[in-house]
Enzyme design. Structure first.
Site, PDB file in Angstrom:
ATOM      1  N   ASN A   7       7.828  -5.852  -1.248  1.00  0.00           N
ATOM      2  CA  ASN A   7       7.844  -4.746  -0.297  1.00  0.00           C
ATOM      3  C   ASN A   7       6.407  -4.642   0.217  1.00  0.00           C
ATOM      4  O   ASN A   7       5.550  -4.045  -0.445  1.00  0.00           O
ATOM      5  CB  ASN A   7       8.276  -3.431  -0.942  1.00  0.00           C
ATOM      6  CG  ASN A   7       8.350  -2.314   0.107  1.00  0.00           C
ATOM      7  OD1 ASN A   7       7.858  -2.464   1.228  1.00  0.00           O
ATOM      8  ND2 ASN A   7       8.959  -1.193  -0.257  1.00  0.00           N
ATOM      9  N   TYR A  53      11.315   8.703   1.057  1.00  0.00           N
ATOM     10  CA  TYR A  53      11.306   7.577   0.121  1.00  0.00           C
ATOM     11  C   TYR A  53      11.990   7.870  -1.216  1.00  0.00           C
ATOM     12  O   TYR A  53      11.999   7.011  -2.102  1.00  0.00           O
ATOM     13  CB  TYR A  53       9.858   7.119  -0.117  1.00  0.00           C
ATOM     14  CG  TYR A  53       9.217   6.606   1.156  1.00  0.00           C
ATOM     15  CD1 TYR A  53       9.712   5.464   1.790  1.00  0.00           C
ATOM     16  CD2 TYR A  53       8.146   7.259   1.752  1.00  0.00           C
ATOM     17  CE1 TYR A  53       9.145   4.995   2.964  1.00  0.00           C
ATOM     18  CE2 TYR A  53       7.574   6.800   2.921  1.00  0.00           C
ATOM     19  CZ  TYR A  53       8.077   5.668   3.520  1.00  0.00           C
ATOM     20  OH  TYR A  53       7.520   5.203   4.688  1.00  0.00           O
ATOM     21  N   PRO A 108       0.787  -1.235   0.000  1.00  0.00           N
ATOM     22  CA  PRO A 108       0.000   0.000   0.000  1.00  0.00           C
ATOM     23  C   PRO A 108       0.821   1.287   0.000  1.00  0.00           C
ATOM     24  O   PRO A 108       1.841   1.378   0.679  1.00  0.00           O
ATOM     25  CB  PRO A 108      -0.840  -0.111   1.286  1.00  0.00           C
ATOM     26  CG  PRO A 108      -0.189  -1.166   2.099  1.00  0.00           C
ATOM     27  CD  PRO A 108       0.496  -2.088   1.145  1.00  0.00           C
TER      28      PRO A 108
HETATM   29  O1  CA2 Z   1      10.716   1.644   3.524  1.00  0.00           O
HETATM   30  C1  CA2 Z   1       9.832   0.974   2.973  1.00  0.00           C
HETATM   31  O2  CA2 Z   1       9.966   0.498   1.833  1.00  0.00           O
HETATM   32  C2  CA2 Z   1       8.498   0.756   3.684  1.00  0.00           C
HETATM   33  O3  CA2 Z   1       8.024  -0.537   3.336  1.00  0.00           O
HETATM   34  C3  CA2 Z   1       7.561   1.820   3.169  1.00  0.00           C
HETATM   35  C4  CA2 Z   1       6.207   1.796   3.851  1.00  0.00           C
HETATM   36  C5  CA2 Z   1       6.371   1.837   5.370  1.00  0.00           C
HETATM   37  O4  CA2 Z   1       5.096   1.706   5.988  1.00  0.00           O
HETATM   38  C6  CA2 Z   1       7.275   0.723   5.861  1.00  0.00           C
HETATM   39  O5  CA2 Z   1       7.411   0.836   7.261  1.00  0.00           O
HETATM   40  C7  CA2 Z   1       8.637   0.823   5.198  1.00  0.00           C
HETATM   41  C8  CA2 Z   1       5.384   3.025   3.439  1.00  0.00           C
HETATM   42  C9  CA2 Z   1       5.129   3.074   1.964  1.00  0.00           C
HETATM   43  C10 CA2 Z   1       4.441   4.368   1.681  1.00  0.00           C
HETATM   44  O6  CA2 Z   1       5.013   4.922   0.528  1.00  0.00           O
HETATM   45  C11 CA2 Z   1       4.822   6.240   0.322  1.00  0.00           C
HETATM   46  C12 CA2 Z   1       5.463   6.762  -0.771  1.00  0.00           C
HETATM   47  C13 CA2 Z   1       5.362   8.091  -1.053  1.00  0.00           C
HETATM   48  C14 CA2 Z   1       4.598   8.900  -0.249  1.00  0.00           C
HETATM   49  C15 CA2 Z   1       3.951   8.372   0.842  1.00  0.00           C
HETATM   50  C16 CA2 Z   1       4.054   7.032   1.120  1.00  0.00           C
END
Ligand code: CA2
Length: 145
Positions: free
Chosen positions: A73, A22, A9
């Site tokens: 992921n 990110y 998600p």
């Molecule tokens: O670091 C990662 O790849 C995570 O899987 C990313 C997840 C986070 O909940 C995990 O703890 C670590 C969050 C993905 C959300 O991606 C976004 C991308 C752009 C803007 C907002 C959220």
């Protein structure tokens, strides 16, 4: 050899929101880099992103038909989803869990992964390279089996 690349998600927002955490690369950029690596390795990839836990589980179950492993992921489901863990465990395909950020240097609730115990390994903290390193590791694991 064929591998499923699963993105959980909100990863569809990559490059569009929160670049400080990110990075500025989009999901399409990451998938394109993985495609290039797959050509070098000589394997085939299929890609799927969903914001829904059930759709991710359906994709994991479907991978059992023709895939040799799963690069995942799970995003926030990493920390909560016993259902995704059960699906990975049930299909029995080797999986590698990857994260863009270093989940162990962030909030305490991100330090725990429900999935890591059923994955062959976890790679985090290297941005797009987490995916590329994960694919190499998964490929070598399957090839050397
Ligand atoms: O670091 C990662 O790849 C995570 O899987 C990313 C997840 C986070 O909940 C995990 O703890 C670590 C969050 C993905 C959300 O991606 C976004 C991308 C752009 C803007 C907002 C959220």
């Amino acid at each position: 050899m064929k591998f499923l690349v699963l993105h959980g998600p909100n990863l569809n927002l990559l490059g569009k929101r929160e670049p400080a955490i990110y990075g500025s690369q989009t999901l399409a950029d990451i998938n394109a880099s993985l495609e290039m690596l797959s050509s070098e390795l000589g394997c085939v990839l299929s890609f799927f992103q969903s914001n829904s836990e059930g759709e991710l589980i359906d994709a994991i179950q479907a991978a059992a038909v023709d895939c040799h492993g799963i690069l995942i992921n799970p995003a926030a489901y990493t920390h909560t989803s016993i259902a995704i863990r059960d699906a990975l465990s049930a299909v029995g395909l080797p999986s590698v869990e990857v994260h863009l950020s270093n989940i162990h240097s962030r909030e305490t609730f991100r330090h725990t992964s429900m999935l890591a115990p059923v994955a062959i390994g976890q790679i985090c903290g290297f941005g797009r390279d987490s995916y590329l390193l994960g694919l190499r590791a998964l490929f070598n694991h399957v090839k050397n089996k």
